[in-house]
Design a protein around this motif. Structure first.
Motif, PDB file in Angstrom:
ATOM      1  N   ALA A 147       6.051  67.526  67.558  1.00  0.00           N
ATOM      2  CA  ALA A 147       5.390  66.320  67.058  1.00  0.00           C
ATOM      3  C   ALA A 147       6.462  65.390  66.501  1.00  0.00           C
ATOM      4  O   ALA A 147       7.096  65.702  65.496  1.00  0.00           O
ATOM      5  CB  ALA A 147       4.361  66.663  65.985  1.00  0.00           C
ATOM      6  N   ASP A 148       6.683  64.283  67.176  1.00  0.00           N
ATOM      7  CA  ASP A 148       7.663  63.305  66.728  1.00  0.00           C
ATOM      8  C   ASP A 148       7.010  61.928  66.818  1.00  0.00           C
ATOM      9  O   ASP A 148       7.052  61.263  67.859  1.00  0.00           O
ATOM     10  CB  ASP A 148       8.932  63.364  67.586  1.00  0.00           C
ATOM     11  N   HIS A 149       6.367  61.514  65.746  1.00  0.00           N
ATOM     12  CA  HIS A 149       5.610  60.263  65.759  1.00  0.00           C
ATOM     13  C   HIS A 149       6.512  59.051  65.943  1.00  0.00           C
ATOM     14  O   HIS A 149       6.084  58.021  66.473  1.00  0.00           O
ATOM     15  CB  HIS A 149       4.800  60.128  64.462  1.00  0.00           C
ATOM     16  N   GLU A 150       7.774  59.119  65.514  1.00  0.00           N
ATOM     17  CA  GLU A 150       8.690  57.995  65.677  1.00  0.00           C
ATOM     18  C   GLU A 150       8.961  57.713  67.152  1.00  0.00           C
ATOM     19  O   GLU A 150       9.212  56.573  67.543  1.00  0.00           O
ATOM     20  CB  GLU A 150      10.007  58.279  64.945  1.00  0.00           C
ATOM     21  N   LYS A 151       8.906  58.771  67.974  1.00  0.00           N
ATOM     22  CA  LYS A 151       9.121  58.614  69.415  1.00  0.00           C
ATOM     23  C   LYS A 151       7.793  58.512  70.165  1.00  0.00           C
ATOM     24  O   LYS A 151       7.771  58.459  71.395  1.00  0.00           O
ATOM     25  CB  LYS A 151       9.943  59.797  69.956  1.00  0.00           C
ATOM     26  N   GLY A 152       6.705  58.507  69.412  1.00  0.00           N
ATOM     27  CA  GLY A 152       5.399  58.397  70.048  1.00  0.00           C
ATOM     28  C   GLY A 152       4.955  59.651  70.752  1.00  0.00           C
ATOM     29  O   GLY A 152       4.104  59.607  71.656  1.00  0.00           O
ATOM     30  N   VAL A 153       5.519  60.776  70.371  1.00  0.00           N
ATOM     31  CA  VAL A 153       5.199  62.043  71.042  1.00  0.00           C
ATOM     32  C   VAL A 153       4.440  62.950  70.082  1.00  0.00           C
ATOM     33  O   VAL A 153       4.960  63.316  69.025  1.00  0.00           O
ATOM     34  CB  VAL A 153       6.479  62.758  71.537  1.00  0.00           C
ATOM     35  N   ASN A 154       3.226  63.265  70.428  1.00  0.00           N
ATOM     36  CA  ASN A 154       2.437  64.212  69.647  1.00  0.00           C
ATOM     37  C   ASN A 154       1.747  65.144  70.628  1.00  0.00           C
ATOM     38  O   ASN A 154       0.655  64.864  71.108  1.00  0.00           O
ATOM     39  CB  ASN A 154       1.412  63.485  68.771  1.00  0.00           C
ATOM     40  N   TRP A 155       2.420  66.231  70.952  1.00  0.00           N
ATOM     41  CA  TRP A 155       1.923  67.133  71.980  1.00  0.00           C
ATOM     42  C   TRP A 155       0.727  67.944  71.469  1.00  0.00           C
ATOM     43  O   TRP A 155       0.616  68.230  70.280  1.00  0.00           O
ATOM     44  CB  TRP A 155       3.017  68.107  72.397  1.00  0.00           C
ATOM     45  N   PHE A 156      -0.120  68.328  72.408  1.00  0.00           N
ATOM     46  CA  PHE A 156      -1.180  69.282  72.091  1.00  0.00           C
ATOM     47  C   PHE A 156      -1.346  70.234  73.267  1.00  0.00           C
ATOM     48  O   PHE A 156      -0.903  69.955  74.380  1.00  0.00           O
ATOM     49  CB  PHE A 156      -2.509  68.566  71.780  1.00  0.00           C
ATOM     50  N   CYS A 161     -11.422  80.428  74.252  1.00  0.00           N
ATOM     51  CA  CYS A 161     -11.614  81.842  73.966  1.00  0.00           C
ATOM     52  C   CYS A 161     -13.110  82.080  73.899  1.00  0.00           C
ATOM     53  O   CYS A 161     -13.797  81.523  73.031  1.00  0.00           O
ATOM     54  CB  CYS A 161     -10.938  82.227  72.658  1.00  0.00           C
ATOM     55  N   ASN A 162     -13.621  82.878  74.832  1.00  0.00           N
ATOM     56  CA  ASN A 162     -15.059  83.062  74.962  1.00  0.00           C
ATOM     57  C   ASN A 162     -15.734  81.696  75.083  1.00  0.00           C
ATOM     58  O   ASN A 162     -15.417  80.948  75.985  1.00  0.00           O
ATOM     59  CB  ASN A 162     -15.609  83.881  73.789  1.00  0.00           C
ATOM     60  N   ASN A 163     -16.580  81.310  74.149  1.00  0.00           N
ATOM     61  CA  ASN A 163     -17.311  80.048  74.244  1.00  0.00           C
ATOM     62  C   ASN A 163     -16.753  78.979  73.307  1.00  0.00           C
ATOM     63  O   ASN A 163     -17.435  78.006  72.992  1.00  0.00           O
ATOM     64  CB  ASN A 163     -18.803  80.288  73.930  1.00  0.00           C
ATOM     65  N   THR A 164     -15.512  79.169  72.859  1.00  0.00           N
ATOM     66  CA  THR A 164     -14.892  78.225  71.935  1.00  0.00           C
ATOM     67  C   THR A 164     -13.706  77.537  72.600  1.00  0.00           C
ATOM     68  O   THR A 164     -12.856  78.185  73.193  1.00  0.00           O
ATOM     69  CB  THR A 164     -14.412  78.928  70.654  1.00  0.00           C
ATOM     70  N   LYS A 165     -13.681  76.220  72.502  1.00  0.00           N
ATOM     71  CA  LYS A 165     -12.565  75.426  73.034  1.00  0.00           C
ATOM     72  C   LYS A 165     -11.647  75.039  71.889  1.00  0.00           C
ATOM     73  O   LYS A 165     -12.105  74.570  70.836  1.00  0.00           O
ATOM     74  CB  LYS A 165     -13.099  74.159  73.707  1.00  0.00           C
ATOM     75  N   TYR A 166     -10.345  75.247  72.077  1.00  0.00           N
ATOM     76  CA  TYR A 166      -9.337  74.922  71.068  1.00  0.00           C
ATOM     77  C   TYR A 166      -8.481  73.751  71.553  1.00  0.00           C
ATOM     78  O   TYR A 166      -8.034  73.733  72.711  1.00  0.00           O
ATOM     79  CB  TYR A 166      -8.416  76.117  70.811  1.00  0.00           C
ATOM     80  N   ILE A 167      -8.253  72.787  70.659  1.00  0.00           N
ATOM     81  CA  ILE A 167      -7.302  71.708  70.888  1.00  0.00           C
ATOM     82  C   ILE A 167      -6.304  71.800  69.733  1.00  0.00           C
ATOM     83  O   ILE A 167      -6.654  71.547  68.584  1.00  0.00           O
ATOM     84  CB  ILE A 167      -7.979  70.322  70.901  1.00  0.00           C
ATOM     85  N   VAL A 168      -5.081  72.153  70.046  1.00  0.00           N
ATOM     86  CA  VAL A 168      -4.112  72.500  69.004  1.00  0.00           C
ATOM     87  C   VAL A 168      -2.939  71.526  69.002  1.00  0.00           C
ATOM     88  O   VAL A 168      -2.293  71.305  70.042  1.00  0.00           O
ATOM     89  CB  VAL A 168      -3.611  73.945  69.196  1.00  0.00           C
ATOM     90  N   PHE A 169      -2.680  70.933  67.849  1.00  0.00           N
ATOM     91  CA  PHE A 169      -1.533  70.067  67.613  1.00  0.00           C
ATOM     92  C   PHE A 169      -0.557  70.788  66.682  1.00  0.00           C
ATOM     93  O   PHE A 169      -0.853  71.870  66.179  1.00  0.00           O
ATOM     94  CB  PHE A 169      -1.968  68.759  66.938  1.00  0.00           C
ATOM     95  N   LYS A 170       0.574  70.157  66.444  1.00  0.00           N
ATOM     96  CA  LYS A 170       1.513  70.673  65.456  1.00  0.00           C
ATOM     97  C   LYS A 170       0.817  70.749  64.099  1.00  0.00           C
ATOM     98  O   LYS A 170       0.350  69.732  63.557  1.00  0.00           O
ATOM     99  CB  LYS A 170       2.728  69.749  65.367  1.00  0.00           C
ATOM    100  N   ASN A 171       0.707  71.943  63.570  1.00  0.00           N
ATOM    101  CA  ASN A 171       0.119  72.184  62.247  1.00  0.00           C
ATOM    102  C   ASN A 171      -1.335  71.711  62.121  1.00  0.00           C
ATOM    103  O   ASN A 171      -1.801  71.424  61.022  1.00  0.00           O
ATOM    104  CB  ASN A 171       0.967  71.542  61.146  1.00  0.00           C
ATOM    105  N   LYS A 172      -2.046  71.630  63.247  1.00  0.00           N
ATOM    106  CA  LYS A 172      -3.463  71.244  63.192  1.00  0.00           C
ATOM    107  C   LYS A 172      -4.217  71.943  64.324  1.00  0.00           C
ATOM    108  O   LYS A 172      -3.837  71.806  65.493  1.00  0.00           O
ATOM    109  CB  LYS A 172      -3.642  69.732  63.299  1.00  0.00           C
ATOM    110  N   ILE A 173      -5.272  72.671  63.969  1.00  0.00           N
ATOM    111  CA  ILE A 173      -6.079  73.391  64.952  1.00  0.00           C
ATOM    112  C   ILE A 173      -7.497  72.828  64.931  1.00  0.00           C
ATOM    113  O   ILE A 173      -8.186  72.871  63.910  1.00  0.00           O
ATOM    114  CB  ILE A 173      -6.108  74.903  64.649  1.00  0.00           C
ATOM    115  N   LEU A 174      -7.919  72.290  66.066  1.00  0.00           N
ATOM    116  CA  LEU A 174      -9.279  71.783  66.218  1.00  0.00           C
ATOM    117  C   LEU A 174     -10.024  72.693  67.188  1.00  0.00           C
ATOM    118  O   LEU A 174      -9.439  73.240  68.112  1.00  0.00           O
ATOM    119  CB  LEU A 174      -9.260  70.351  66.766  1.00  0.00           C
TER     120      LEU A 174
END
Length: 205
Positions: A147-156, A161-174
């Motif tokens: 995650a480098d916001h200065e370069k405009g890069v925020n990977w996920f 898992c089973n019936n749950t969808k995960y969207i994971v960022f640097k230090n953030k789990i949705l």
């Protein structure tokens, strides 16, 4: 015991319906029915998923003379109640260039690798299709992402898992329950806050 009988027995012992197992293997319920009726055979990729999910080797699944019986781990709840906890198997795709800590790769099983032409810089992304049975995999992935916001890069990375969808960022789990529009809308709104476009939210479920 045939492969078809082993799949059916393991599915029932682990309290999965055919629909649930189909979702984990990314196939139709009819495919599971055909596997269990000995009408069709799972592809190699699906055999690996079954092996990870049920904690048996592919050899045990394929060879009629090998038994699936063995020592099983059980979990206690209270003083005299015993339950079997459903195995967790995370399944998704990871862009290798999105991680700064490659030790994350030690916690996954790689099923396929593809090179995607980005049309930009870098020219190619290395896409790893994986499964992981590590219980804290979302936390491990969150720590490894760039995650480098200065370069405009925020990977996920997205996976399920089973019936749950995960969207994971640097230090953030949705996460949201697949099929729950309200939960998904909340997650998508948070993704927009993280700088993710609607086109990038076209992930598979």
């Amino acid at each position: 015991m045939k492969l078809s009988e082993k799949i059916q027995l393991l599915r029932k012992e682990n309290s999965y319906s055919q629909e649930e197992l189909a979702a984990i293997c990314n196939v139709s319920r009819q495919s599971i029915s055909k596997w269990e009726a000995d009408i069709a055979l799972p592809e190699t990729e699906k055999l690996i998923i079954l092996s990870n999910l049920f904690q048996v080797t592919v050899d045990v699944l394929l060879k009629d003379e090998l038994s699936i019986n063995g020592t099983r781990e059980v979990y206690t709840c209270g003083n005299n109640a015993i339950r079997k906890e459903r195995a967790k198997l995370y399944e998704g795709a990871l862009i290798k260039e999105s991680i700064e800590d490659e030790t994350l790769l030690d916690y996954i099983r790689v099923h396929k690798v593809e090179l995607w032409n980005t049309g930009g810089v870098p020219k190619y992304w290395t896409v790893i299709f994986f499964t992981s049975s590590v219980p804290n995999f979302p936390e491990l992935a969150s720590r490894a992402l760039i995650a480098d916001h200065e370069k405009g890069v925020n990977w996920f990375v997205d996976f399920k898992c089973n019936n749950t969808k995960y969207i994971v960022f640097k230090n953030k789990i949705l996460k949201y329950t697949i099929g729950n529009k309200e939960e998904k809308a909340i997650v998508c709104n948070e993704c927009r806050i993280q700088g993710i476009s609607d086109n990038e939210m076209n992930w598979s479920e």
